[in-house]
Scaffold this motif. Structure first.
Motif, short mmCIF file in Angstrom:
data_model
loop_
_atom_site.label_atom_id
_atom_site.label_comp_id
_atom_site.label_asym_id
_atom_site.label_seq_id
_atom_site.Cartn_x
_atom_site.Cartn_y
_atom_site.Cartn_z
N PRO A 1 13.70 -0.90 -7.83
CA PRO A 1 14.08 0.11 -6.83
C PRO A 1 13.09 0.12 -5.67
O PRO A 1 11.86 0.12 -5.88
CB PRO A 1 14.01 1.43 -7.62
N GLN A 2 13.62 0.13 -4.45
CA GLN A 2 12.77 0.09 -3.26
C GLN A 2 12.54 1.49 -2.70
O GLN A 2 13.45 2.32 -2.68
CB GLN A 2 13.40 -0.80 -2.19
N ILE A 3 11.32 1.74 -2.25
CA ILE A 3 10.97 3.03 -1.66
C ILE A 3 10.29 2.80 -0.31
O ILE A 3 9.82 1.70 -0.01
CB ILE A 3 10.03 3.85 -2.58
N HIS A 4 10.24 3.87 0.49
CA HIS A 4 9.51 3.80 1.76
C HIS A 4 8.73 5.10 1.94
O HIS A 4 9.03 6.12 1.30
CB HIS A 4 10.46 3.58 2.95
N LEU A 5 7.74 5.04 2.79
CA LEU A 5 6.91 6.21 3.11
C LEU A 5 7.41 6.85 4.39
O LEU A 5 7.87 6.16 5.31
CB LEU A 5 5.45 5.79 3.28
N ASP A 6 7.32 8.14 4.45
CA ASP A 6 7.68 8.88 5.67
C ASP A 6 6.40 9.04 6.49
O ASP A 6 5.65 10.00 6.33
CB ASP A 6 8.28 10.24 5.31
N ILE A 7 6.14 8.07 7.36
CA ILE A 7 4.87 7.99 8.09
C ILE A 7 5.00 8.66 9.46
O ILE A 7 5.93 8.38 10.22
CB ILE A 7 4.42 6.53 8.28
N THR A 8 4.06 9.55 9.75
CA THR A 8 4.07 10.21 11.05
C THR A 8 2.82 9.87 11.87
O THR A 8 2.72 10.27 13.03
CB THR A 8 4.15 11.74 10.87
N THR A 9 1.88 9.15 11.27
CA THR A 9 0.65 8.81 11.97
C THR A 9 0.59 7.32 12.24
O THR A 9 1.19 6.51 11.54
CB THR A 9 -0.58 9.21 11.14
N GLU A 10 -0.14 6.95 13.28
CA GLU A 10 -0.33 5.54 13.62
C GLU A 10 -1.44 4.94 12.77
O GLU A 10 -2.38 5.61 12.38
CB GLU A 10 -0.67 5.40 15.11
N SER A 11 -1.33 3.65 12.52
CA SER A 11 -2.35 2.95 11.76
C SER A 11 -3.66 2.89 12.56
O SER A 11 -3.65 2.74 13.78
CB SER A 11 -1.87 1.52 11.45
N SER A 12 -4.77 2.97 11.84
CA SER A 12 -6.08 2.81 12.48
C SER A 12 -6.64 1.41 12.24
O SER A 12 -7.78 1.12 12.59
CB SER A 12 -7.06 3.86 11.94
N TYR A 13 -5.83 0.55 11.65
CA TYR A 13 -6.25 -0.81 11.34
C TYR A 13 -6.43 -1.62 12.62
O TYR A 13 -5.52 -1.68 13.45
CB TYR A 13 -5.20 -1.46 10.44
N THR A 14 -7.60 -2.23 12.77
CA THR A 14 -7.92 -2.93 14.02
C THR A 14 -8.38 -4.37 13.79
O THR A 14 -8.84 -5.02 14.73
CB THR A 14 -9.04 -2.17 14.76
N LEU A 15 -8.26 -4.87 12.58
CA LEU A 15 -8.87 -6.15 12.27
C LEU A 15 -8.00 -7.36 12.58
O LEU A 15 -8.48 -8.49 12.55
CB LEU A 15 -9.28 -6.19 10.78
#
Length: 198
Positions: free
Chosen positions: A132-146
């Motif tokens: 079963p596939q799930i997803h996240l309800d994301i409201t913030t931007e990623s801080s990943y910068t690498l």
């Protein structure tokens, strides 16, 4: 630590941050199904989750041969597997967790690779499509910068783990790992420039 020798734990050459790695427990199990390209990338953040969450382990994805230990986990009646992959068939994570009945424990499988690699892993492994596939309800931007050219709305592997912990209501473990992750980003940039972070 020698300036020429990278730490075997955190991977940094000019400052070891192993003492900052948190140790947290979760009511769920976590599996990183890691694309082989990630094994040689120092920008991989899946390792932060594996270092921090006691209930987290990783397996290397191979197109023709599913990891036997992971297949055993998928067949374990005490676990309810979920594959984190947003699609037309995926349901929101909170809803999925609420649907787990009895004494079964959520098992979150995270595809650890770039977005393009994750799609390839799913498309070329029919056995993944049974989960079963799930997803996240994301409201913030990623801080990943690498890494360059990151798609908007996509989180890195460590951020995904933090959001999953939040969904479970495990706010303090999520905070501890996020704090470590944010410090890791700062140290990474300094270490690449050849100096310690002050």
């Amino acid at each position: 630590m020698s300036n020429q020798q990278a730490c075997g734990g955190c991977g940094f050459t000019h400052q070891c941050i192993c003492h900052r790695i948190p140790s947290v427990e979760s009511q769920a199990d976590f599996v990183l199904l890691t694309h082989e390209n990630e094994l040689s990338r120092d920008t991989n953040t899946g390792k932060l989750l594996e270092q921090s969450i006691q209930q987290c382990q990783s397996f290397v994805w191979q197109r023709k041969t599913p990891p036997e230990e992971l297949i055993a986990l998928l067949e374990d009646k005490a676990l309810q597997p979920f594959l984190l992959f947003p699609s037309d068939n995926s349901i929101e994570c909170q809803q999925a967790v609420s649907s787990v009945t009895g004494d079964r424990k959520p098992l979150f499988i995270i595809l650890d690779g770039t977005w393009q690699e994750a799609k390839k892993m799913l498309n070329k492994s029919a056995w993944l499509n049974t989960i079963p596939q799930i997803h996240l309800d994301i409201t913030t931007e990623s801080s990943y910068t690498l890494r360059r050219n990151q798609d908007s709305g996509h989180l890195c592997t460590c951020e995904v783990g933090v959001e999953l912990l939040k969904t479970l209501g495990e706010i303090e473990p999520a905070r501890l790992i996020n704090d470590y992750y944010q410090h890791y980003l700062k140290v990474f940039q300094a270490d690449k420039c050849g100096h310690s972070l002050k």
